[in-house]
Scaffold this motif. Structure first.
Motif, PDB file in Angstrom:
ATOM      1  N   GLU A 132       0.832  -1.211   0.000  1.00  0.00           N
ATOM      2  CA  GLU A 132       0.000   0.000   0.000  1.00  0.00           C
ATOM      3  C   GLU A 132       0.865   1.259   0.000  1.00  0.00           C
ATOM      4  OE1 GLU A 132      -3.212   2.650   0.094  1.00  0.00           O
ATOM      5  OE2 GLU A 132      -3.010   0.595  -0.597  1.00  0.00           O
ATOM      6  N   LEU A 133       1.928   1.261   0.789  1.00  0.00           N
ATOM      7  CA  LEU A 133       2.825   2.419   0.817  1.00  0.00           C
ATOM      8  C   LEU A 133       3.509   2.622  -0.534  1.00  0.00           C
ATOM      9  CD1 LEU A 133       4.427   2.007   4.347  1.00  0.00           C
ATOM     10  CD2 LEU A 133       2.778   3.750   3.623  1.00  0.00           C
ATOM     11  N   ARG A 134       3.906   1.534  -1.167  1.00  0.00           N
ATOM     12  CA  ARG A 134       4.512   1.646  -2.502  1.00  0.00           C
ATOM     13  C   ARG A 134       3.510   2.180  -3.514  1.00  0.00           C
ATOM     14  NH1 ARG A 134       9.454  -0.835  -3.336  1.00  0.00           N
ATOM     15  NH2 ARG A 134      10.188  -2.079  -1.589  1.00  0.00           N
ATOM     16  N   ARG A 135       2.254   1.732  -3.424  1.00  0.00           N
ATOM     17  CA  ARG A 135       1.212   2.219  -4.331  1.00  0.00           C
ATOM     18  C   ARG A 135       0.989   3.714  -4.134  1.00  0.00           C
ATOM     19  NH1 ARG A 135      -3.419   4.113  -4.355  1.00  0.00           N
ATOM     20  NH2 ARG A 135      -3.750   3.842  -2.132  1.00  0.00           N
ATOM     21  N   GLN A 136       0.931   4.149  -2.879  1.00  0.00           N
ATOM     22  CA  GLN A 136       0.741   5.565  -2.583  1.00  0.00           C
ATOM     23  C   GLN A 136       1.914   6.395  -3.093  1.00  0.00           C
ATOM     24  OE1 GLN A 136       0.081   5.837   1.638  1.00  0.00           O
ATOM     25  NE2 GLN A 136      -1.967   4.939   1.513  1.00  0.00           N
ATOM     26  N   LEU A 137       3.124   5.883  -2.929  1.00  0.00           N
ATOM     27  CA  LEU A 137       4.301   6.591  -3.412  1.00  0.00           C
ATOM     28  C   LEU A 137       4.274   6.713  -4.930  1.00  0.00           C
ATOM     29  CD1 LEU A 137       7.056   7.910  -2.928  1.00  0.00           C
ATOM     30  CD2 LEU A 137       8.065   5.610  -2.973  1.00  0.00           C
ATOM     31  N   HIS A 138       3.925   5.631  -5.610  1.00  0.00           N
ATOM     32  CA  HIS A 138       3.843   5.656  -7.074  1.00  0.00           C
ATOM     33  C   HIS A 138       2.795   6.668  -7.534  1.00  0.00           C
ATOM     34  CE1 HIS A 138       3.867   4.301 -11.199  1.00  0.00           C
ATOM     35  NE2 HIS A 138       2.550   4.155 -11.129  1.00  0.00           N
ATOM     36  N   GLU A 139       1.652   6.685  -6.864  1.00  0.00           N
ATOM     37  CA  GLU A 139       0.588   7.617  -7.218  1.00  0.00           C
ATOM     38  C   GLU A 139       1.039   9.063  -7.014  1.00  0.00           C
ATOM     39  OE1 GLU A 139      -3.757   8.692  -5.473  1.00  0.00           O
ATOM     40  OE2 GLU A 139      -3.342   6.573  -5.812  1.00  0.00           O
ATOM     41  N   ALA A 140       1.688   9.336  -5.905  1.00  0.00           N
ATOM     42  CA  ALA A 140       2.164  10.695  -5.632  1.00  0.00           C
ATOM     43  C   ALA A 140       3.197  11.135  -6.670  1.00  0.00           C
ATOM     44  CB  ALA A 140       2.753  10.779  -4.221  1.00  0.00           C
ATOM     45  N   ARG A 141       4.099  10.231  -7.018  1.00  0.00           N
ATOM     46  CA  ARG A 141       5.105  10.571  -8.032  1.00  0.00           C
ATOM     47  C   ARG A 141       4.458  10.819  -9.384  1.00  0.00           C
ATOM     48  NH1 ARG A 141       9.882   6.285  -6.501  1.00  0.00           N
ATOM     49  NH2 ARG A 141      10.824   7.545  -4.853  1.00  0.00           N
ATOM     50  N   SER A 142       3.464  10.028  -9.740  1.00  0.00           N
ATOM     51  CA  SER A 142       2.755  10.223 -11.004  1.00  0.00           C
ATOM     52  C   SER A 142       2.057  11.576 -11.031  1.00  0.00           C
ATOM     53  CB  SER A 142       1.731   9.113 -11.219  1.00  0.00           C
ATOM     54  OG  SER A 142       2.363   7.868 -11.369  1.00  0.00           O
ATOM     55  N   GLN A 143       1.440  11.955  -9.927  1.00  0.00           N
ATOM     56  CA  GLN A 143       0.762  13.245  -9.848  1.00  0.00           C
ATOM     57  C   GLN A 143       1.759  14.398  -9.944  1.00  0.00           C
ATOM     58  OE1 GLN A 143      -1.579  13.086  -6.270  1.00  0.00           O
ATOM     59  NE2 GLN A 143      -3.109  11.733  -7.183  1.00  0.00           N
TER      60      GLN A 143
END
Length: 85
Positions: free
Chosen positions: A34-45
């Protein structure tokens, strides 16, 4: 388009607690995923915001180019086949 705080402090304060004896490894794996998913999403944004700002800088008087960039970026972030305004 806004960025959300993932709750992770970059100065080490508030870092995840160490593994406790008896804590299921599966729970840790799910939390890590979940933390990796959130990090990926933040970087994409962040990348999307940077791309739009570049277009805005280059196309100060071309509103259509800016709107096209916003729509294309939103389409990509939402993982859609097409987007319209």
């Amino acid at each position: 388009m806004g960025l959300q705080d993932d709750g992770i402090r970059r100065d080490g304060v508030g870092a995840p607690e160490p593994v406790q004896d008896g804590e299921p490894a599966g729970d840790l794996a799910r939390e890590n995923a979940e933390l990796r998913r959130q990090l990926h999403e933040a970087r994409s944004q962040q990348q999307a915001s940077a791309e739009i700002l570049k277009v805005m800088t280059r196309s100060a008087f071309d509103l259509q180019a800016v709107l096209d960039a916003i729509v294309e970026t939103a389409r990509r972030l939402c993982q859609c086949d097409y987007a319209l305004v």
